[in-house]
Enzyme design. Structure first.
Site, PDB file in Angstrom:
ATOM      1  N   GLN A 113       0.855  -1.178   0.000  1.00 49.96           N
ATOM      2  CA  GLN A 113       0.000   0.000   0.000  1.00 49.96           C
ATOM      3  C   GLN A 113       0.896   1.234   0.000  1.00 49.96           C
ATOM      4  O   GLN A 113       1.667   1.453   0.926  1.00 49.96           O
ATOM      5  CB  GLN A 113      -0.909   0.035   1.222  1.00 49.96           C
ATOM      6  CG  GLN A 113      -1.901   1.191   1.182  1.00 49.96           C
ATOM      7  CD  GLN A 113      -2.675   1.343   2.480  1.00 49.96           C
ATOM      8  OE1 GLN A 113      -2.111   1.695   3.507  1.00 49.96           O
ATOM      9  NE2 GLN A 113      -3.968   1.063   2.429  1.00 49.96           N
TER      10      GLN A 113
ATOM     11  N   TYR B  72      -6.381  10.978   3.643  1.00 48.92           N
ATOM     12  CA  TYR B  72      -4.967  11.114   3.346  1.00 48.92           C
ATOM     13  C   TYR B  72      -4.867  12.132   2.201  1.00 48.92           C
ATOM     14  O   TYR B  72      -5.869  12.692   1.776  1.00 48.92           O
ATOM     15  CB  TYR B  72      -4.371   9.760   2.951  1.00 48.92           C
ATOM     16  CG  TYR B  72      -4.063   8.843   4.118  1.00 48.92           C
ATOM     17  CD1 TYR B  72      -4.853   8.813   5.263  1.00 48.92           C
ATOM     18  CD2 TYR B  72      -2.973   7.970   4.071  1.00 48.92           C
ATOM     19  CE1 TYR B  72      -4.575   7.966   6.321  1.00 48.92           C
ATOM     20  CE2 TYR B  72      -2.680   7.117   5.132  1.00 48.92           C
ATOM     21  CZ  TYR B  72      -3.482   7.121   6.252  1.00 48.92           C
ATOM     22  OH  TYR B  72      -3.197   6.281   7.304  1.00 48.92           O
TER      23      TYR B  72
ATOM     24  N   ALA C 291      -9.755  -7.365   7.457  1.00 49.87           N
ATOM     25  CA  ALA C 291      -8.624  -6.943   8.296  1.00 49.87           C
ATOM     26  C   ALA C 291      -8.764  -7.483   9.708  1.00 49.87           C
ATOM     27  O   ALA C 291      -8.004  -8.338  10.142  1.00 49.87           O
ATOM     28  CB  ALA C 291      -8.523  -5.422   8.305  1.00 49.87           C
ATOM     29  N   ARG C 292      -9.762  -6.976  10.460  1.00 45.29           N
ATOM     30  CA  ARG C 292      -9.864  -7.345  11.869  1.00 45.29           C
ATOM     31  C   ARG C 292     -10.082  -8.842  12.072  1.00 45.29           C
ATOM     32  O   ARG C 292      -9.534  -9.433  13.013  1.00 45.29           O
ATOM     33  CB  ARG C 292     -11.003  -6.560  12.528  1.00 45.29           C
ATOM     34  CG  ARG C 292     -10.682  -5.089  12.755  1.00 45.29           C
ATOM     35  CD  ARG C 292     -11.911  -4.308  13.180  1.00 45.29           C
ATOM     36  NE  ARG C 292     -12.894  -4.232  12.097  1.00 45.29           N
ATOM     37  CZ  ARG C 292     -14.089  -3.677  12.206  1.00 45.29           C
ATOM     38  NH1 ARG C 292     -14.453  -3.139  13.365  1.00 45.29           N
ATOM     39  NH2 ARG C 292     -14.912  -3.619  11.191  1.00 45.29           N
TER      40      ARG C 292
END
Length: 403
Positions: free
Chosen positions: A105, A175, A354-355
């Site tokens: 990433q 971002y 993800a989690r």
């Protein structure tokens, strides 16, 4: 439902992503690992990614590979430079040995960057105060914008040199590219502000700079994806309607092999992405006073709580699936075979989690062994107490994995 499922691809069968063939359609989403104390790869980082690779994912995503020192959310994050390549090669080789692919990433944190920790000036569309860093990000000049685009291209070239199979360009969470897209943050009056067409120039320019770099140096061997906000979850921020337009432009530009759909703002509303419990007390404990006291008193406004349910971003993501022909990656509440199969029947080519993988790196192998019986349940409780651990050593506080 049974007929739809029969017509949909099997999420655990091989699939193509640009020039790649992944062993299945499951991607470990980028989650900062807090395992790079000197902004370089460590054995700890390798072990962190080796676990889900051995656990059956098609591809794991290394986060966060900033394109410049000032583009990091903190000074311990990797930034893409020649010094980092030997360690990154060790990492990619270890993941390949487990049969999985690996993505880097890449991006610039913009106003989310911690200028104090980075010892480098942060950038934003306009002068912007970061309360975590207690520093102002400077308004990016045209020269800064050109440098950021060039830095993304350079990061992509280094990813090729390091043996990565893909790069994921970070266009979300406010971002830098996402901050330019946001009408709330981007109050510029030049060619990069005002209309969505102007606000999208940085995101589109970055993607095409990366595409040109990998076509030249990667000889078509590396896939290019991006993570894009569908909505910020903030009044005045990026809306689904504007995000759909941006996504169409990105598709028409031809720079991406797939788009991962995300949501929320790291600056203002992070729980819009995560859903579930808001760990305000644990988050506050990470910081020193007076910031700790401020988070304890006002944290419920910053970390607004949204109820969790499986595939919670699907409602908005359906709108993108209906409008776009490019491959899409569904993120958010993918924790079991049932939610994976639902994504396939809805027309998504890949799922990202993800989690659930933080709690159980071998979850995909367990689901594969179970077949289509849907009896495997994730150990993730959606307590989100893993979130504050990204400042020290990312792990699941419930299971202890990957510890």
């Amino acid at each position: 439902m049974a007929s739809d499922l029969a017509a949909a691809p099997d999420v655990l069968e091989p699939a193509t992503l640009g020039p790649l063939t992944l062993r299945n359609r499951v991607i470990k989403a980028a989650t900062f690992e807090a395992r790079t104390p000197h902004a370089l790869v460590t054995d700890d980082l390798i072990d962190y990614h080796r676990a889900p690779a051995a656990g059956g994912v098609g591809m794991t995503t290394v986060a966060y590979c900033a394109v410049s020192p000032g583009g990091r959310t903190g000074g311990e994050q990797i930034w893409m430079r020649p010094e980092a390549v030997p360690g990154l090669r060790r990492l990619t080789e270890a993941i390949h040995a487990e049969g999985a692919a690996v993505s880097a990433q890449i991006g610039h944190a913009g106003p989310v960057a911690d200028a104090r920790s980075n010892k480098a000036k942060a950038l934003a569309p306009v002068r912007f105060f970061n309360p975590i860093a207690m520093r102002f990000a400077k308004k990016a000049t045209r020269a800064d914008i050109d440098d950021v685009m060039a830095a993304h291209a350079n990061a992509a070239r280094l990813a090729v040199d390091s043996g990565f199979d893909a790069v994921e360009i970070h266009l979300g969470h406010n971002y830098l590219a996402s901050a330019f897209l946001s009408p709330l943050i981007n109050r510029r009056s030049d060619e990069f502000g005002g209309s969505l067409q102007n606000r999208a120039k940085l995101a589109r320019g970055v993607v095409m700079a990366v595409r040109r770099a990998v076509e030249k140096d990667g000889a078509g061997r590396i896939a290019v994806t991006a993570k894009l906000n569908m909505a910020d979850g903030i009044r005045g921020g990026i809306t689904v309607e504007e995000a759909l337009t941006t996504a169409r432009w990105l598709q028409d530009d031809g720079g991406l092999d797939a788009l991962e759909l995300t949501a929320g703002s790291s600056l203002v509303n992070p729980m819009y992405l995560f859903r579930g419990d808001a760990p305000v007390k644990e988050f506050a404990a990470v910081f020193k006073p007076p910031l700790r006291w401020g988070i304890r008193m006002t944290g419920n406004k910053f970390m607004r709580e949204y109820p969790y349910h499986d595939a919670y971003l699907l409602r908005d993501a359906r709108l993108f699936r209906a409008e776009l022909s490019m491959p899409l990656i569904l993120l958010g509440g993918i924790t079991n075979r049932e939610s994976m199969d639902l994504a396939m029947t809805e027309g998504f080519e890949f799922v990202a989690m993800a989690r659930a993988l933080l709690a159980e790196p071998d979850l995909i192998n367990r689901i594969a062994a179970d077949g289509t019986r849907h009896s495997v349940k994730s150990a993730c409780t959606h307590c989100n107490r893993c979130m504050p651990t990204i400042y020290r050593h990312t792990h699941c506080v419930v299971t202890g994995a990957p510890g």
